[in-house]
Design an enzyme around this catalytic site. Sequence first.
Site, PDB file in Angstrom:
ATOM      1  N   HIS A 126       0.829  -1.204   0.000  1.00 50.28           N
ATOM      2  CA  HIS A 126       0.000   0.000   0.000  1.00 50.28           C
ATOM      3  C   HIS A 126       0.865   1.256   0.000  1.00 50.28           C
ATOM      4  O   HIS A 126       2.071   1.212   0.232  1.00 50.28           O
ATOM      5  CB  HIS A 126      -0.981   0.032   1.187  1.00 50.28           C
ATOM      6  CG  HIS A 126      -0.359   0.091   2.555  1.00 50.28           C
ATOM      7  ND1 HIS A 126      -0.104  -1.042   3.308  1.00 50.28           N
ATOM      8  CD2 HIS A 126       0.041   1.140   3.315  1.00 50.28           C
ATOM      9  CE1 HIS A 126       0.424  -0.677   4.474  1.00 50.28           C
ATOM     10  NE2 HIS A 126       0.527   0.646   4.502  1.00 50.28           N
ATOM     11  N   HIS A 136       3.960   7.230   3.915  1.00 48.89           N
ATOM     12  CA  HIS A 136       4.865   6.069   3.877  1.00 48.89           C
ATOM     13  C   HIS A 136       4.492   5.159   2.713  1.00 48.89           C
ATOM     14  O   HIS A 136       3.427   5.305   2.107  1.00 48.89           O
ATOM     15  CB  HIS A 136       4.815   5.297   5.202  1.00 48.89           C
ATOM     16  CG  HIS A 136       3.519   4.596   5.470  1.00 48.89           C
ATOM     17  ND1 HIS A 136       2.454   5.187   6.123  1.00 48.89           N
ATOM     18  CD2 HIS A 136       3.094   3.343   5.158  1.00 48.89           C
ATOM     19  CE1 HIS A 136       1.458   4.323   6.219  1.00 48.89           C
ATOM     20  NE2 HIS A 136       1.806   3.199   5.630  1.00 48.89           N
ATOM     21  N   GLU A 159      -8.543   5.021   9.579  1.00 42.73           N
ATOM     22  CA  GLU A 159      -8.052   4.759   8.237  1.00 42.73           C
ATOM     23  C   GLU A 159      -9.075   4.107   7.331  1.00 42.73           C
ATOM     24  O   GLU A 159     -10.012   3.444   7.797  1.00 42.73           O
ATOM     25  CB  GLU A 159      -6.798   3.881   8.298  1.00 42.73           C
ATOM     26  CG  GLU A 159      -7.048   2.516   8.895  1.00 42.73           C
ATOM     27  CD  GLU A 159      -5.797   1.651   8.866  1.00 42.73           C
ATOM     28  OE1 GLU A 159      -4.849   1.956   9.604  1.00 42.73           O
ATOM     29  OE2 GLU A 159      -5.780   0.678   8.103  1.00 42.73           O
ATOM     30  N   GLU A 188       7.364   0.636   5.333  1.00 48.51           N
ATOM     31  CA  GLU A 188       6.693  -0.346   6.173  1.00 48.51           C
ATOM     32  C   GLU A 188       6.834  -1.724   5.552  1.00 48.51           C
ATOM     33  O   GLU A 188       6.833  -1.849   4.317  1.00 48.51           O
ATOM     34  CB  GLU A 188       5.209   0.052   6.281  1.00 48.51           C
ATOM     35  CG  GLU A 188       4.348  -0.884   7.120  1.00 48.51           C
ATOM     36  CD  GLU A 188       2.882  -0.440   7.174  1.00 48.51           C
ATOM     37  OE1 GLU A 188       2.592   0.756   6.911  1.00 48.51           O
ATOM     38  OE2 GLU A 188       2.020  -1.287   7.447  1.00 48.51           O
TER      39      GLU A 188
END
Lengths: 146, 146
Positions: free
Chosen positions: A7, A84, A43, A134
Amino acid sequence: MLTRIDHIGIACHDLDATVEFYRTTYGFEVFHTEVNEEQGVREAMLKINETSDGGASYLQLLEPTREDSAVGKWLAKNGEGVHHIAFGTADVDGDAAEIRGKGVRVLYDEPRRGSMGSRITFLHPKDCHGVLTELVTSAAVESAEH
Amino acid sequence: MLTRIDHIGIACHDLDATVEFYRTTYGFEVFHTEVNEEQGVREAMLKINETSDGGASYLQLLEPTREDSAVGKWLAKNGEGVHHIAFGTADVDGDAAEIRGKGVRVLYDEPRRGSMGSRITFLHPKDCHGVLTELVTSAAVESAEH
């Protein structure tokens, strides 16, 4: 081994308005929503495509639930934008250990809970040419293996 | 219709060093390199996965070839990091027109040449919640259609 772009994490001030922008502009629909109190975010995951490793790629829209969360502080400094990027792996523990062994700072001692029951960790952006990175092992992959 | 995350564009000061970071840290290999004088960048594409629409997702590492290029100015202001995100479509012309019609500023009157013979345009980040957003039609998709 990292096998997909899992993502892109995008920080926003108003999750509902940002979801609406992505829906009306591109037709992207919400696949999943949750609040992660540990990360201090609310989110929405928008699924964009499936990937050749059996996973998928998402946009992750992030609204801070408190100003002193990592995303809240980042937003105050930078404004809205890409916060990120995340790579998918079947083994976040092994990959994090291997990458730590190469001298890249891993932010958590042990992976923590991410979106949709995943296990995640982060690499320090200063060790990654400015990119907060991440690593994600999705719940589905873990279930398939155990 | 946007059917995949085509790439994440990452601005860096030193392309060779950044390529080496991604290779040694994650095992990502260079799929393609080129210089795009119109955009003022030297770039490397790292293929991460294939996607369910028949395309692929890449990291695009970008080093400016001149300080007054868009990426050069961005780097001077922001430092290294994620510069833009790109969605793949079979019809960049049609999608750009449709999105312009919704009030989002499209930066080019006509799509320009992007990586690997693709045709690209950009959407204004201020109209996209802070995210510089690219639309891409790859050369392979165009060849298949015509």
